[in-house]
Design a protein around this motif. Sequence first.
Motif, PDB file in Angstrom:
ATOM      1  N   UNK A  53       0.733  -1.243  -0.027  1.00  0.00           N
ATOM      2  CA  UNK A  53       0.109  -0.103  -0.091  1.00  0.00           C
ATOM      3  C   UNK A  53       0.660   1.187   0.033  1.00  0.00           C
ATOM      4  N   UNK A  54       1.981   1.211   0.251  1.00  0.00           N
ATOM      5  CA  UNK A  54       2.933   2.332   0.533  1.00  0.00           C
ATOM      6  C   UNK A  54       2.603   3.391   1.362  1.00  0.00           C
ATOM      7  N   UNK A  55       3.093   4.528   1.510  1.00  0.00           N
ATOM      8  CA  UNK A  55       2.572   5.561   2.393  1.00  0.00           C
ATOM      9  C   UNK A  55       1.498   6.166   2.102  1.00  0.00           C
ATOM     10  N   UNK A  56       0.380   6.077   2.915  1.00  0.00           N
ATOM     11  CA  UNK A  56      -0.953   6.535   2.471  1.00  0.00           C
ATOM     12  C   UNK A  56      -1.760   6.966   3.861  1.00  0.00           C
ATOM     13  N   UNK A  57      -1.392   8.627   4.383  1.00  0.00           N
ATOM     14  CA  UNK A  57      -1.928   9.079   5.306  1.00  0.00           C
ATOM     15  C   UNK A  57      -3.410   8.950   5.680  1.00  0.00           C
ATOM     16  N   UNK A  58      -4.207   8.838   4.539  1.00  0.00           N
ATOM     17  CA  UNK A  58      -5.502   8.772   4.502  1.00  0.00           C
ATOM     18  C   UNK A  58      -6.085   7.410   5.192  1.00  0.00           C
ATOM     19  N   UNK A  59      -5.384   6.428   4.579  1.00  0.00           N
ATOM     20  CA  UNK A  59      -5.777   5.000   4.871  1.00  0.00           C
ATOM     21  C   UNK A  59      -5.153   4.807   6.251  1.00  0.00           C
ATOM     22  N   UNK A  60      -4.178   5.362   6.541  1.00  0.00           N
ATOM     23  CA  UNK A  60      -3.297   4.976   7.676  1.00  0.00           C
ATOM     24  C   UNK A  60      -4.351   5.710   8.854  1.00  0.00           C
TER      25      UNK A  60
END
Length: 206
Positions: A53-60
């Motif tokens: 998924x990589x870096x994903x602030x919204x998903x995190x």
Amino acid sequence: MNTETHEKLKTIKQSFHLSMNGTISHSMRTKGLNYKINWGIPLHELKVMAQSYGKDPILAAELWKEDIRECKILATYIMPPEIMTPEITRNWMQQTSTQEIAELLAFNLFRYLPFANKIAHEFIASPQSITQICGYQILSSLFADGQTPSPQNIDSFLNQAKVTMEDTEIKTKHAAYNCILRFCGLGESYTKAARKNLSHLDIFQT
């Protein structure tokens, strides 16, 4: 939550069913690691999943809201450190209820914050043992990375470590002890400072 993030979150939750490890989940419960939902998925599998998924602030952020062990762990992997603010960091810490998540927050995310050192010193002075553990883990990681503290921070760290080591909370003392060892690993001058300030605790081998 946008549609894309909703679908990602749905897919992630569905994948937990396929990767469930009941033996590990039961073992964690018997050791006091209580979560509302715990699929018992090993950390290395979650790390691989996070990489997809990589870096994903919204998903995190959405993962962190879930009261599910695996969701919170994934959040520590995929939240970009530069997105975190001191306020968000404190909020995540306040919402942490297990030592496992506290340590993973420190190791996977908080150690990379631009204000990591400052927040770590704030955390180790907290009256909450789980927050202290997170703070000591952040400092341990920084020391392991070769980051040397300022003279003022040395005094602050050693004074707080002394207070912690004189406490009765075993888990907190263990975190502080490991941090002291990392501190000493920075060099002879740091070892001498630790010995001088903590000699009465008899934690150094002669």
